[in-house]
Write a protein that holds these residues in place. Sequence first.
Motif, PDB file in Angstrom:
ATOM      1  N   MET A  15      42.735  32.302 -20.013  1.00  0.00           N
ATOM      2  CA  MET A  15      43.636  31.170 -20.132  1.00  0.00           C
ATOM      3  C   MET A  15      43.364  30.221 -18.992  1.00  0.00           C
ATOM      4  O   MET A  15      42.899  30.596 -17.939  1.00  0.00           O
ATOM      5  CB  MET A  15      45.078  31.681 -20.112  1.00  0.00           C
ATOM      6  N   ALA A  16      43.680  28.993 -19.183  1.00  0.00           N
ATOM      7  CA  ALA A  16      43.435  27.984 -18.172  1.00  0.00           C
ATOM      8  C   ALA A  16      44.448  28.108 -17.049  1.00  0.00           C
ATOM      9  O   ALA A  16      45.524  28.630 -17.202  1.00  0.00           O
ATOM     10  CB  ALA A  16      43.521  26.607 -18.797  1.00  0.00           C
ATOM     11  N   GLY A  17      44.068  27.590 -15.935  1.00  0.00           N
ATOM     12  CA  GLY A  17      44.970  27.612 -14.797  1.00  0.00           C
ATOM     13  C   GLY A  17      44.390  26.834 -13.645  1.00  0.00           C
ATOM     14  O   GLY A  17      43.563  25.964 -13.839  1.00  0.00           O
ATOM     15  N   ASN A  18      44.821  27.165 -12.434  1.00  0.00           N
ATOM     16  CA  ASN A  18      44.320  26.497 -11.243  1.00  0.00           C
ATOM     17  C   ASN A  18      43.563  27.492 -10.394  1.00  0.00           C
ATOM     18  O   ASN A  18      43.883  28.669 -10.361  1.00  0.00           O
ATOM     19  CB  ASN A  18      45.470  25.911 -10.422  1.00  0.00           C
ATOM     20  N   GLU A  19      42.540  27.016  -9.707  1.00  0.00           N
ATOM     21  CA  GLU A  19      41.793  27.826  -8.754  1.00  0.00           C
ATOM     22  C   GLU A  19      41.814  27.129  -7.413  1.00  0.00           C
ATOM     23  O   GLU A  19      41.860  25.911  -7.341  1.00  0.00           O
ATOM     24  CB  GLU A  19      40.328  27.947  -9.197  1.00  0.00           C
ATOM     25  N   GLU A  20      41.738  27.913  -6.382  1.00  0.00           N
ATOM     26  CA  GLU A  20      41.664  27.331  -5.053  1.00  0.00           C
ATOM     27  C   GLU A  20      40.206  27.314  -4.631  1.00  0.00           C
ATOM     28  O   GLU A  20      39.510  28.308  -4.706  1.00  0.00           O
ATOM     29  CB  GLU A  20      42.500  28.150  -4.059  1.00  0.00           C
ATOM     30  N   THR A  21      39.716  26.140  -4.205  1.00  0.00           N
ATOM     31  CA  THR A  21      38.336  26.016  -3.761  1.00  0.00           C
ATOM     32  C   THR A  21      38.225  26.485  -2.320  1.00  0.00           C
ATOM     33  O   THR A  21      39.220  26.757  -1.655  1.00  0.00           O
ATOM     34  CB  THR A  21      37.854  24.547  -3.859  1.00  0.00           C
ATOM     35  N   SER A  22      36.984  26.544  -1.821  1.00  0.00           N
ATOM     36  CA  SER A  22      36.767  26.984  -0.443  1.00  0.00           C
ATOM     37  C   SER A  22      37.432  26.038   0.560  1.00  0.00           C
ATOM     38  O   SER A  22      37.753  26.434   1.667  1.00  0.00           O
ATOM     39  CB  SER A  22      35.264  27.103  -0.157  1.00  0.00           C
ATOM     40  N   THR A  81      42.193  23.218  -8.002  1.00  0.00           N
ATOM     41  CA  THR A  81      41.461  22.530  -9.063  1.00  0.00           C
ATOM     42  C   THR A  81      41.811  23.167 -10.395  1.00  0.00           C
ATOM     43  O   THR A  81      42.097  24.361 -10.470  1.00  0.00           O
ATOM     44  CB  THR A  81      39.933  22.608  -8.869  1.00  0.00           C
ATOM     45  N   GLU A  82      41.769  22.374 -11.438  1.00  0.00           N
ATOM     46  CA  GLU A  82      42.047  22.857 -12.778  1.00  0.00           C
ATOM     47  C   GLU A  82      40.822  23.600 -13.283  1.00  0.00           C
ATOM     48  O   GLU A  82      39.699  23.113 -13.162  1.00  0.00           O
ATOM     49  CB  GLU A  82      42.324  21.641 -13.676  1.00  0.00           C
ATOM     50  N   THR A  83      41.002  24.797 -13.813  1.00  0.00           N
ATOM     51  CA  THR A  83      39.880  25.557 -14.348  1.00  0.00           C
ATOM     52  C   THR A  83      39.712  25.260 -15.821  1.00  0.00           C
ATOM     53  O   THR A  83      40.656  24.862 -16.505  1.00  0.00           O
ATOM     54  CB  THR A  83      40.091  27.075 -14.158  1.00  0.00           C
ATOM     55  N   ALA A  84      38.505  25.443 -16.297  1.00  0.00           N
ATOM     56  CA  ALA A  84      38.234  25.210 -17.714  1.00  0.00           C
ATOM     57  C   ALA A  84      38.864  26.324 -18.537  1.00  0.00           C
ATOM     58  O   ALA A  84      38.802  27.488 -18.161  1.00  0.00           O
ATOM     59  CB  ALA A  84      36.732  25.175 -17.949  1.00  0.00           C
ATOM     60  N   PRO A 117      54.363  24.326 -27.580  1.00  0.00           N
ATOM     61  CA  PRO A 117      55.308  23.237 -27.321  1.00  0.00           C
ATOM     62  C   PRO A 117      54.776  22.234 -26.306  1.00  0.00           C
ATOM     63  O   PRO A 117      53.907  22.552 -25.488  1.00  0.00           O
ATOM     64  CB  PRO A 117      56.537  23.963 -26.775  1.00  0.00           C
ATOM     65  N   LYS A 118      55.318  21.035 -26.382  1.00  0.00           N
ATOM     66  CA  LYS A 118      54.970  19.996 -25.420  1.00  0.00           C
ATOM     67  C   LYS A 118      55.389  20.468 -24.028  1.00  0.00           C
ATOM     68  O   LYS A 118      56.508  20.949 -23.833  1.00  0.00           O
ATOM     69  CB  LYS A 118      55.684  18.692 -25.773  1.00  0.00           C
ATOM     70  N   LEU A 119      54.490  20.341 -23.079  1.00  0.00           N
ATOM     71  CA  LEU A 119      54.766  20.782 -21.712  1.00  0.00           C
ATOM     72  C   LEU A 119      55.363  19.647 -20.886  1.00  0.00           C
ATOM     73  O   LEU A 119      55.137  18.474 -21.173  1.00  0.00           O
ATOM     74  CB  LEU A 119      53.475  21.272 -21.054  1.00  0.00           C
ATOM     75  N   VAL A 120      56.092  20.022 -19.858  1.00  0.00           N
ATOM     76  CA  VAL A 120      56.631  19.014 -18.936  1.00  0.00           C
ATOM     77  C   VAL A 120      55.497  18.537 -18.034  1.00  0.00           C
ATOM     78  O   VAL A 120      54.533  19.266 -17.774  1.00  0.00           O
ATOM     79  CB  VAL A 120      57.805  19.576 -18.097  1.00  0.00           C
ATOM     80  N   LYS A 121      55.616  17.322 -17.553  1.00  0.00           N
ATOM     81  CA  LYS A 121      54.550  16.722 -16.749  1.00  0.00           C
ATOM     82  C   LYS A 121      54.244  17.506 -15.476  1.00  0.00           C
ATOM     83  O   LYS A 121      53.146  17.416 -14.945  1.00  0.00           O
ATOM     84  CB  LYS A 121      54.894  15.273 -16.400  1.00  0.00           C
ATOM     85  N   THR A 122      55.196  18.260 -14.979  1.00  0.00           N
ATOM     86  CA  THR A 122      54.978  19.015 -13.748  1.00  0.00           C
ATOM     87  C   THR A 122      54.267  20.347 -13.990  1.00  0.00           C
ATOM     88  O   THR A 122      53.889  21.020 -13.034  1.00  0.00           O
ATOM     89  CB  THR A 122      56.321  19.286 -13.040  1.00  0.00           C
ATOM     90  N   SER A 123      54.057  20.719 -15.253  1.00  0.00           N
ATOM     91  CA  SER A 123      53.372  21.964 -15.568  1.00  0.00           C
ATOM     92  C   SER A 123      51.901  21.863 -15.161  1.00  0.00           C
ATOM     93  O   SER A 123      51.264  20.827 -15.367  1.00  0.00           O
ATOM     94  CB  SER A 123      53.457  22.255 -17.069  1.00  0.00           C
ATOM     95  N   PRO A 124      51.328  22.939 -14.592  1.00  0.00           N
ATOM     96  CA  PRO A 124      49.913  22.901 -14.213  1.00  0.00           C
ATOM     97  C   PRO A 124      48.983  22.691 -15.413  1.00  0.00           C
ATOM     98  O   PRO A 124      47.879  22.198 -15.245  1.00  0.00           O
ATOM     99  CB  PRO A 124      49.657  24.275 -13.587  1.00  0.00           C
ATOM    100  N   GLU A 125      49.436  23.049 -16.599  1.00  0.00           N
ATOM    101  CA  GLU A 125      48.605  22.897 -17.791  1.00  0.00           C
ATOM    102  C   GLU A 125      48.911  21.623 -18.576  1.00  0.00           C
ATOM    103  O   GLU A 125      48.361  21.420 -19.663  1.00  0.00           O
ATOM    104  CB  GLU A 125      48.761  24.121 -18.695  1.00  0.00           C
ATOM    105  N   MET A 164      48.041  18.442 -18.302  1.00  0.00           N
ATOM    106  CA  MET A 164      46.925  17.549 -18.636  1.00  0.00           C
ATOM    107  C   MET A 164      46.037  18.169 -19.731  1.00  0.00           C
ATOM    108  O   MET A 164      45.552  17.451 -20.598  1.00  0.00           O
ATOM    109  CB  MET A 164      46.093  17.202 -17.405  1.00  0.00           C
ATOM    110  N   MET A 165      45.861  19.482 -19.711  1.00  0.00           N
ATOM    111  CA  MET A 165      45.092  20.133 -20.780  1.00  0.00           C
ATOM    112  C   MET A 165      45.844  20.011 -22.105  1.00  0.00           C
ATOM    113  O   MET A 165      45.245  19.724 -23.144  1.00  0.00           O
ATOM    114  CB  MET A 165      44.830  21.601 -20.437  1.00  0.00           C
ATOM    115  N   TRP A 166      47.169  20.218 -22.070  1.00  0.00           N
ATOM    116  CA  TRP A 166      47.971  20.080 -23.284  1.00  0.00           C
ATOM    117  C   TRP A 166      47.868  18.646 -23.805  1.00  0.00           C
ATOM    118  O   TRP A 166      47.657  18.418 -24.992  1.00  0.00           O
ATOM    119  CB  TRP A 166      49.440  20.428 -23.010  1.00  0.00           C
ATOM    120  N   LYS A 167      48.000  17.691 -22.917  1.00  0.00           N
ATOM    121  CA  LYS A 167      47.973  16.271 -23.292  1.00  0.00           C
ATOM    122  C   LYS A 167      46.630  15.886 -23.914  1.00  0.00           C
ATOM    123  O   LYS A 167      46.585  15.180 -24.926  1.00  0.00           O
ATOM    124  CB  LYS A 167      48.276  15.413 -22.055  1.00  0.00           C
ATOM    125  N   ARG A 168      45.519  16.358 -23.324  1.00  0.00           N
ATOM    126  CA  ARG A 168      44.188  16.062 -23.870  1.00  0.00           C
ATOM    127  C   ARG A 168      44.042  16.640 -25.281  1.00  0.00           C
ATOM    128  O   ARG A 168      43.559  15.961 -26.186  1.00  0.00           O
ATOM    129  CB  ARG A 168      43.092  16.636 -22.974  1.00  0.00           C
TER     130      ARG A 168
END
Length: 157
Positions: free
Chosen positions: A1-8, A13-16, A70-78, A80-84
């Motif tokens: 599932m998609a989510g966020n990753e922490e870079t070095s 960052t948003e993961t694919a 369902p439509k996600l709230v704008k503050t959800s980490p996902e 932008m993926m939902w919106k796309r």
Amino acid sequence: MAGNEETSSGKQTETAPHTNSPYYIHASDYPKQMHVNENLNDNNYADWSQEMMNFLFAKNKVGFVDKTIPKLVKTSPEYMMWKRCDAMVNGWLTIAMKKEIRNSVKYANAASKIWDDLKERFGKESVPRAYELKQTLQLTHQDGTSISVYYTKLRGL
């Protein structure tokens, strides 16, 4: 599932999304993809919606129209993926409509709103349409055609 990753560097960052995720969009997908045999018009909603559902199922996007995603709230980490993905489904729906119908749904804020609107307008059986079908069935004859051709004609009605 998609989510966020922490870079070095410590940035989020948003993961694919994984290819099985409903948020996955293949590189060959684009909003103006044609995927039904005929554009939606006043007389073909049942066939059109069936073809569209098959296409959306194949793309793993049915949830955007049946509201199981369902439509996600704008503050959800996902969000932008939902919106796309919702924008992609919106494009697939609207490109497969006659211009007059498209103009009536182009301001919907989610693909599910478009789907619900179309179902409300075109999905109901009407008394005049039922009468028209009965009349057509009564006037339909085999007229020397093969049984399979005649059966196909009746099934089409």
